[in-house]
Write an enzyme that holds these catalytic residues in place. Structure first.
Site, PDB file in Angstrom:
ATOM      1  N   ASP A 104       0.880  -1.162   0.000  1.00 63.28           N
ATOM      2  CA  ASP A 104       0.000   0.000   0.000  1.00 63.28           C
ATOM      3  C   ASP A 104       0.922   1.218   0.000  1.00 63.28           C
ATOM      4  O   ASP A 104       1.393   1.648   1.041  1.00 63.28           O
ATOM      5  CB  ASP A 104      -0.895  -0.002   1.244  1.00 63.28           C
ATOM      6  CG  ASP A 104      -1.807   1.208   1.292  1.00 63.28           C
ATOM      7  OD1 ASP A 104      -2.198   1.720   0.226  1.00 63.28           O
ATOM      8  OD2 ASP A 104      -2.134   1.657   2.411  1.00 63.28           O
ATOM      9  N   GLU A 163      -1.509  -1.641  -4.524  1.00 62.75           N
ATOM     10  CA  GLU A 163      -2.829  -1.021  -4.563  1.00 62.75           C
ATOM     11  C   GLU A 163      -2.790   0.143  -5.546  1.00 62.75           C
ATOM     12  O   GLU A 163      -1.853   0.938  -5.563  1.00 62.75           O
ATOM     13  CB  GLU A 163      -3.246  -0.549  -3.171  1.00 62.75           C
ATOM     14  CG  GLU A 163      -4.715  -0.190  -3.123  1.00 62.75           C
ATOM     15  CD  GLU A 163      -5.252  -0.010  -1.727  1.00 62.75           C
ATOM     16  OE1 GLU A 163      -5.589  -1.021  -1.091  1.00 62.75           O
ATOM     17  OE2 GLU A 163      -5.320   1.139  -1.284  1.00 62.75           O
ATOM     18  N   ASP A 209      -1.637   1.053   7.233  1.00 61.77           N
ATOM     19  CA  ASP A 209      -1.175   0.799   5.857  1.00 61.77           C
ATOM     20  C   ASP A 209      -0.748  -0.655   5.684  1.00 61.77           C
ATOM     21  O   ASP A 209      -0.853  -1.213   4.592  1.00 61.77           O
ATOM     22  CB  ASP A 209      -0.010   1.727   5.511  1.00 61.77           C
ATOM     23  CG  ASP A 209      -0.336   3.189   5.766  1.00 61.77           C
ATOM     24  OD1 ASP A 209      -1.005   3.797   4.926  1.00 61.77           O
ATOM     25  OD2 ASP A 209       0.059   3.700   6.830  1.00 61.77           O
TER      26      ASP A 209
END
Length: 186
Positions: free
Chosen positions: A7, A67, A140
């Site tokens: 992420d 992501e 995260d």
């Protein structure tokens, strides 16, 4: 399958590795890469790259999932996030690993069952799916683990669809079709 989820972020880039064995998910490692906000931007990107290189080298994932960007009202933030994504993708590509990208909506849908799920819901489902004693920290890291889980689920679905479509293909050398899979209703 050993999947590294990332992420990306310029203040904190979450990472997490999930292994699938016999249709069970296992947490390997997760955390956050947080370069000093006082550092110049290029040095923060370098730190993210170097840390991801170490994680890849140490844990040997087979696949990397990053992501995808979400639409942001702040163009400057979106551009910086794009740089962090680029660094993550570069670290994976330099290690010779395939890279997959999933939108945040897809990740939430795969993990929670709702593409508009709140961050806390994602964290709790990641904890549950990986049988963790507590919610991954930083947040995260939970998002990175969710991205890895999303890829594992998507890969399973692709395999099922691939096998299903091969059942509908003409049998080689037989001149006919294979019988379709029978579905039973509960």
């Amino acid at each position: 399958m050993r999947v590294l989820g990332i992420d990306p972020g310029t203040l904190t880039s979450g990472y997490g590795i999930v292994v699938e064995e016999d249709h069970k998910l296992f947490h390997v490692v997760s955390g956050g890469i947080s370069p000093s906000a006082k550092q110049p931007f290029p040095l923060r990107l370098k730190k993210i790259y170097e840390e991801l290189e170490k994680i890849i080298d140490k844990h040997r994932p087979q696949v990397v999932v990053v992501e995808d960007l979400f639409v942001s009202k702040n163009i400057k933030s979106a551009l910086k996030l794009g740089h962090a994504r680029g660094v993550a993708i570069l670290a994976a590509m330099n290690a010779g690993l395939p890279v997959f990208e999933y939108a945040p909506l897809e990740v939430k849908q795969a993990v929670v069952g709702n593409g508009k799920a709140e961050k806390k819901q994602v964290q709790m489902m990641v904890k549950t799916l990986l049988d963790l004693p507590k919610v991954p920290h930083p947040a995260d890291a939970a998002d990175a683990l969710a991205a890895a889980i999303c890829h594992i689920h998507a890969s399973r679905l692709r395999e099922i669809l691939k096998n299903s479509s091969s059942l509908r293909q003409p049998a080689r050398g037989a001149g006919g079709y294979r019988s379709p899979v029978r579905r039973t209703q509960a």
